[in-house]
Design a protein around this motif. Structure first.
Motif, mmCIF file in Angstrom:
data_model
loop_
_atom_site.group_PDB
_atom_site.id
_atom_site.type_symbol
_atom_site.label_atom_id
_atom_site.label_comp_id
_atom_site.label_asym_id
_atom_site.label_seq_id
_atom_site.Cartn_x
_atom_site.Cartn_y
_atom_site.Cartn_z
ATOM 1 N N UNK A 81 66.529 38.442 -19.287
ATOM 2 C CA UNK A 81 66.022 39.656 -19.138
ATOM 3 C C UNK A 81 64.406 39.718 -19.452
ATOM 4 N N UNK A 82 64.328 39.378 -20.634
ATOM 5 C CA UNK A 82 62.834 39.506 -21.255
ATOM 6 C C UNK A 82 61.844 38.494 -20.375
ATOM 7 N N UNK A 83 62.533 37.210 -20.073
ATOM 8 C CA UNK A 83 61.616 36.407 -19.539
ATOM 9 C C UNK A 83 61.210 37.205 -17.870
ATOM 10 N N UNK A 84 61.913 38.016 -17.496
ATOM 11 C CA UNK A 84 61.709 38.484 -16.311
ATOM 12 C C UNK A 84 60.958 39.661 -16.185
ATOM 13 N N UNK A 85 60.522 40.198 -17.359
ATOM 14 C CA UNK A 85 59.608 41.272 -17.471
ATOM 15 C C UNK A 85 58.629 41.104 -18.242
ATOM 16 N N UNK A 86 58.549 40.050 -19.482
ATOM 17 C CA UNK A 86 57.543 40.186 -20.500
ATOM 18 C C UNK A 86 56.148 39.875 -19.905
ATOM 19 N N UNK A 87 55.965 39.242 -19.001
ATOM 20 C CA UNK A 87 54.646 38.705 -18.530
ATOM 21 C C UNK A 87 54.214 39.536 -17.282
ATOM 22 N N UNK A 88 54.980 40.562 -16.712
ATOM 23 C CA UNK A 88 54.567 41.278 -15.794
ATOM 24 C C UNK A 88 53.373 42.257 -15.911
ATOM 25 N N UNK A 90 52.574 45.887 -15.759
ATOM 26 C CA UNK A 90 53.416 47.130 -15.346
ATOM 27 C C UNK A 90 53.171 47.819 -14.251
ATOM 28 N N UNK A 91 51.982 47.806 -14.002
ATOM 29 C CA UNK A 91 51.445 48.793 -12.872
ATOM 30 C C UNK A 91 51.787 48.193 -11.534
ATOM 31 N N UNK A 92 51.909 46.839 -11.219
ATOM 32 C CA UNK A 92 52.102 46.369 -10.175
ATOM 33 C C UNK A 92 53.632 45.844 -9.944
ATOM 34 N N UNK A 93 54.343 45.683 -11.001
ATOM 35 C CA UNK A 93 55.359 45.156 -10.940
ATOM 36 C C UNK A 93 56.790 46.290 -11.321
ATOM 37 N N UNK A 94 56.414 47.451 -11.113
ATOM 38 C CA UNK A 94 57.287 48.569 -11.461
ATOM 39 C C UNK A 94 58.852 48.499 -11.299
ATOM 40 N N UNK A 95 59.066 48.055 -9.921
ATOM 41 C CA UNK A 95 60.234 47.779 -9.339
ATOM 42 C C UNK A 95 61.296 46.888 -10.344
ATOM 43 N N UNK A 96 60.633 45.614 -10.708
ATOM 44 C CA UNK A 96 61.376 44.695 -11.516
ATOM 45 C C UNK A 96 61.278 45.171 -12.980
ATOM 46 N N UNK A 97 60.368 46.153 -13.296
ATOM 47 C CA UNK A 97 60.599 46.455 -14.791
ATOM 48 C C UNK A 97 61.696 47.728 -14.680
ATOM 49 N N UNK A 98 61.847 48.428 -13.870
ATOM 50 C CA UNK A 98 63.052 49.527 -13.742
ATOM 51 C C UNK A 98 64.334 48.533 -13.545
ATOM 52 N N UNK A 99 64.376 47.505 -12.937
ATOM 53 C CA UNK A 99 65.610 46.490 -12.951
ATOM 54 C C UNK A 99 66.026 46.351 -14.150
ATOM 55 N N UNK A 100 65.062 45.686 -14.937
ATOM 56 C CA UNK A 100 65.153 45.294 -16.418
ATOM 57 C C UNK A 100 65.562 46.476 -17.195
ATOM 58 N N UNK A 101 64.964 47.500 -17.109
ATOM 59 C CA UNK A 101 65.374 48.599 -17.880
ATOM 60 C C UNK A 101 66.900 49.012 -17.499
ATOM 61 N N UNK A 102 67.347 49.045 -16.526
ATOM 62 C CA UNK A 102 68.707 49.481 -15.902
ATOM 63 C C UNK A 102 69.566 48.561 -16.624
ATOM 64 N N UNK A 103 69.394 47.391 -16.472
ATOM 65 C CA UNK A 103 70.274 46.208 -17.156
ATOM 66 C C UNK A 103 70.310 46.172 -18.624
ATOM 67 N N UNK A 104 69.215 46.653 -19.514
ATOM 68 C CA UNK A 104 69.336 47.003 -20.840
ATOM 69 C C UNK A 104 70.043 48.367 -20.997
ATOM 70 N N UNK A 105 70.130 49.217 -20.416
ATOM 71 C CA UNK A 105 70.893 50.358 -20.716
ATOM 72 C C UNK A 105 72.189 50.191 -20.161
ATOM 73 N N UNK A 106 72.782 49.302 -19.186
ATOM 74 C CA UNK A 106 73.922 49.027 -18.888
ATOM 75 C C UNK A 106 74.691 48.261 -19.969
#
Length: 114
Positions: A81-88, A90-106
């Motif tokens: 999960x961290x590898x998927x969002x760490x270097x993104x 935030x302004x251009x990759x908000x969809x990927x960040x939302x998916x990561x947040x959803x996974x952390x929450x789940x």
């Protein structure tokens, strides 16, 4: 008793739940690993009457194996999960960040409900 679900299965398929999958999140541990630990715990329970001390040691060992496997699986899930969002960006990759947040929450919710 008549089983409508079984009666509707094609003749070339054995009856059972092999093709059915329970809705919900993917298990944290692979099924073969879960099955192995479950068998060990079942063996401990079944031998308790004859050898309680050995059965308790086996149950404790199964518990330790389950907790180790779970910790390792969670650490790997976190790493991915961290590898998927760490270097993104935030302004251009908000969809990927939302998916990561959803996974952390789940995952966190599953842990808290366990």
């Amino acid at each position: 008793m008549y089983d409508q679900t079984r009666a509707q299965q094609p003749a070339d398929r054995p009856p059972g739940r092999a093709d059915r999958r329970a809705p919900g999140p993917e298990p944290l541990l692979p099924s073969d690993e879960r099955d192995k630990i479950t068998r060990r715990l079942g063996h401990a329970v079944n031998t308790f009457a004859d050898t309680p001390g050995e059965a308790l040691e086996e149950a404790e060992s199964a518990f330790d194996e389950a907790t180790d496997a779970l910790v390792n699986a969670l650490a790997e899930r976190r790493r991915v999960l961290r590898a998927g969002w760490q270097d993104q960006n935030p302004e251009t990759q908000s969809a990927e960040l939302r998916l990561a947040m959803r996974e952390y929450r789940e995952i966190t919710g599953r842990l808290l409900r366990a």
